[in-house]
Design an enzyme around this catalytic site. Sequence first.
Site, PDB file in Angstrom:
ATOM      1  CG  HIS A  74      -1.819   5.378  -0.897  1.00  0.00           C
ATOM      2  ND1 HIS A  74      -2.583   5.615   0.154  1.00  0.00           N
ATOM      3  CD2 HIS A  74      -2.620   4.244  -1.521  1.00  0.00           C
ATOM      4  CE1 HIS A  74      -3.804   4.989  -0.017  1.00  0.00           C
ATOM      5  NE2 HIS A  74      -3.670   4.402  -0.973  1.00  0.00           N
ATOM      6  CD1 TRP A 110     -11.349  -6.631  -0.335  1.00  0.00           C
ATOM      7  CD2 TRP A 110      -9.497  -6.276   0.745  1.00  0.00           C
ATOM      8  NE1 TRP A 110     -11.254  -5.285  -0.296  1.00  0.00           N
ATOM      9  CE2 TRP A 110     -10.230  -5.033   0.599  1.00  0.00           C
ATOM     10  CE3 TRP A 110      -8.401  -6.210   1.715  1.00  0.00           C
ATOM     11  CZ2 TRP A 110      -9.617  -3.505   0.871  1.00  0.00           C
ATOM     12  CZ3 TRP A 110      -7.723  -4.834   1.790  1.00  0.00           C
ATOM     13  CH2 TRP A 110      -8.447  -3.670   1.652  1.00  0.00           C
ATOM     14  CG  HIS A 165      -8.165  -4.134  -2.311  1.00  0.00           C
ATOM     15  ND1 HIS A 165      -9.287  -3.340  -2.393  1.00  0.00           N
ATOM     16  CD2 HIS A 165      -7.096  -3.233  -1.977  1.00  0.00           C
ATOM     17  CE1 HIS A 165      -8.759  -2.049  -2.205  1.00  0.00           C
ATOM     18  NE2 HIS A 165      -7.366  -2.171  -1.980  1.00  0.00           N
ATOM     19  NE  ARG A 223      -3.792   1.841   2.800  1.00  0.00           N
ATOM     20  CZ  ARG A 223      -4.918   2.455   2.339  1.00  0.00           C
ATOM     21  NH1 ARG A 223      -5.213   2.154   1.074  1.00  0.00           N
ATOM     22  NH2 ARG A 223      -5.251   3.587   2.605  1.00  0.00           N
TER      23      ARG A 223
HETATM   24 FE1  DDH Z   1      -6.456  -0.316  -1.642  1.00  0.00          FE
HETATM   25  N1  DDH Z   1      -7.364   0.061  -0.017  1.00  0.00           N
HETATM   26  N2  DDH Z   1      -7.674   0.809  -2.699  1.00  0.00           N
HETATM   27  N3  DDH Z   1      -5.110  -0.552  -3.307  1.00  0.00           N
HETATM   28  N4  DDH Z   1      -5.188  -1.486  -0.596  1.00  0.00           N
HETATM   29  C1  DDH Z   1      -7.021  -0.470   1.423  1.00  0.00           C
HETATM   30  C2  DDH Z   1      -6.035  -1.257   1.658  1.00  0.00           C
HETATM   31  C3  DDH Z   1      -5.058  -1.812   1.025  1.00  0.00           C
HETATM   32  C4  DDH Z   1      -8.774   1.114  -2.095  1.00  0.00           C
HETATM   33  C5  DDH Z   1      -9.073   1.707  -0.648  1.00  0.00           C
HETATM   34  C6  DDH Z   1      -8.420   1.103   0.288  1.00  0.00           C
HETATM   35  C7  DDH Z   1      -5.532  -0.498  -4.488  1.00  0.00           C
HETATM   36  C8  DDH Z   1      -6.784   0.141  -4.941  1.00  0.00           C
HETATM   37  C9  DDH Z   1      -7.722   0.684  -4.142  1.00  0.00           C
HETATM   38  C10 DDH Z   1      -3.833  -2.166  -1.031  1.00  0.00           C
HETATM   39  C11 DDH Z   1      -3.371  -2.092  -2.370  1.00  0.00           C
HETATM   40  C12 DDH Z   1      -4.001  -1.442  -3.311  1.00  0.00           C
HETATM   41  C13 DDH Z   1      -7.943   0.181   2.240  1.00  0.00           C
HETATM   42  C14 DDH Z   1      -7.991   0.113   3.963  1.00  0.00           C
HETATM   43  C15 DDH Z   1      -8.757   1.097   1.416  1.00  0.00           C
HETATM   44  C16 DDH Z   1     -10.020   2.012   2.134  1.00  0.00           C
HETATM   45  C17 DDH Z   1      -6.726   1.007   4.698  1.00  0.00           C
HETATM   46  C18 DDH Z   1      -6.717   0.588   6.005  1.00  0.00           C
HETATM   47  O1  DDH Z   1      -7.818   0.939   6.543  1.00  0.00           O
HETATM   48  O2  DDH Z   1      -5.863   0.452   6.565  1.00  0.00           O
HETATM   49  C19 DDH Z   1      -9.543   2.060  -3.180  1.00  0.00           C
HETATM   50  C20 DDH Z   1     -10.717   2.870  -3.170  1.00  0.00           C
HETATM   51  C21 DDH Z   1      -8.927   1.582  -4.500  1.00  0.00           C
HETATM   52  C22 DDH Z   1      -9.530   1.655  -5.693  1.00  0.00           C
HETATM   53  O3  DDH Z   1      -9.021   1.441  -6.784  1.00  0.00           O
HETATM   54  C23 DDH Z   1     -10.418   2.042  -6.065  1.00  0.00           C
HETATM   55  C24 DDH Z   1      -4.610  -0.574  -5.576  1.00  0.00           C
HETATM   56  C25 DDH Z   1      -4.394  -0.236  -7.008  1.00  0.00           C
HETATM   57  C26 DDH Z   1      -3.599  -1.458  -4.701  1.00  0.00           C
HETATM   58  C27 DDH Z   1      -2.198  -1.847  -5.172  1.00  0.00           C
HETATM   59  O4  DDH Z   1      -1.467  -2.153  -4.437  1.00  0.00           O
HETATM   60  C28 DDH Z   1      -2.035  -2.090  -6.525  1.00  0.00           C
HETATM   61  C29 DDH Z   1      -3.253  -2.984   0.068  1.00  0.00           C
HETATM   62  C30 DDH Z   1      -2.174  -3.879  -0.071  1.00  0.00           C
HETATM   63  C31 DDH Z   1      -4.161  -2.890   1.348  1.00  0.00           C
HETATM   64  C32 DDH Z   1      -3.902  -3.597   2.649  1.00  0.00           C
HETATM   65  C33 DDH Z   1      -3.298  -2.573   3.589  1.00  0.00           C
HETATM   66  C34 DDH Z   1      -2.833  -3.080   4.826  1.00  0.00           C
HETATM   67  O5  DDH Z   1      -2.501  -2.309   5.780  1.00  0.00           O
HETATM   68  O6  DDH Z   1      -3.182  -4.392   4.957  1.00  0.00           O
END
Ligand code: DDH
Length: 286
Positions: free
Chosen positions: A47, A187, A171, A43
């Site tokens: 980001h 998930w 996810h 993540r």
């Molecule tokens: Fe995500 N993500 N993401 N995400 N994401 C969250 C957690 C993690 C969205 C929202 C959230 C991607 C796309 C989207 C990962 C990877 C990726 C959380 C929760 C939210 C909310 C955060 C928390 O509470 O800690 C949304 C909306 C989108 C979207 O595309 C519309 C993408 C593209 C990726 C990637 O890596 C390519 C990962 C891994 C997590 C888990 C993090 C953790 O601490 O565990």
Amino acid sequence: NSATASSADSWRKVNFYNVYKDIADLLEDENYDDGSYGPVFVRLAWHSSGTFDTKTKTGGSDGATIRFAPESGHGANAGLDAARARLEPLKKKYPNISYGDLYTLAGVVAVQELGGPTVRWRPGRSDYKTAADCTPDGRLPDAAQGAGHVRDVFYRMGFNDQEIVALIGAHALGRCHSTRSGYEGPWNASPTVFTNFFFTELLDNTWVPKKWNGPFQYVDKNSGAFMMLPADMAFKTDPQFRKYVDKYATDQDAFFADFTKAFTKLLELGVKFPEDAPVYEFKTLE
Ligand code: DDH
């Protein structure tokens, strides 16, 4: 940060095989979440990179503005301080690695060590940006919204529908934290293994609104143990996204092949690599 900032060429002095191993050694921690920092490293990499805007060429992983306020404090980045703090000792150990290279490489190591595909990665980002280069809030996707918003955000970065669906497969990893995003839960049942389970769970379960005081989200009707964000559900309901969801749910190899291409592209958005920057394909540790 200027004392430790790496200059444009200092990455040449870094042995990235050693950095890979040291990041891999930081993944496991029985007291953190599901036992691994891997998901939050993925993540962080995402980001750091997903702020890129093709029109203005601003944002992206180069310069690592995610470590500066106000970007570090943007709502979407809540909790990523834990990932950055975990990696900080490696910036001390390898002062010649840039933050942008460190954060993106951490995502690569996590994907690979958690069982995902090999991810091609190049070094060459540098620490030339300052807090003044932070991107405006709102460039990362809002989980409360649907397909239109998701497309706006990812088209701005230069991705197409197929790449967007491949990327959301991440996810499979990790979870939502009520203390970070407000949402709650993983998930699927194996949040520290990189699989195509985001797609299989999305299709195989009946998703119902979670009954709670938190933000609107879904839980699986059977066990109530797994979750989907409103934005995740768009991948089931939007016909153009759904085509690729169906494909990746039945063909894990196709998902891995498409994910790794899109993930490398994400990590490289807006980066001007030196022409001779080597492309690494690291071997996993075991
Ligand atoms: Fe995500 N993500 N993401 N995400 N994401 C969250 C957690 C993690 C969205 C929202 C959230 C991607 C796309 C989207 C990962 C990877 C990726 C959380 C929760 C939210 C909310 C955060 C928390 O509470 O800690 C949304 C909306 C989108 C979207 O595309 C519309 C993408 C593209 C990726 C990637 O890596 C390519 C990962 C891994 C997590 C888990 C993090 C953790 O601490 O565990």
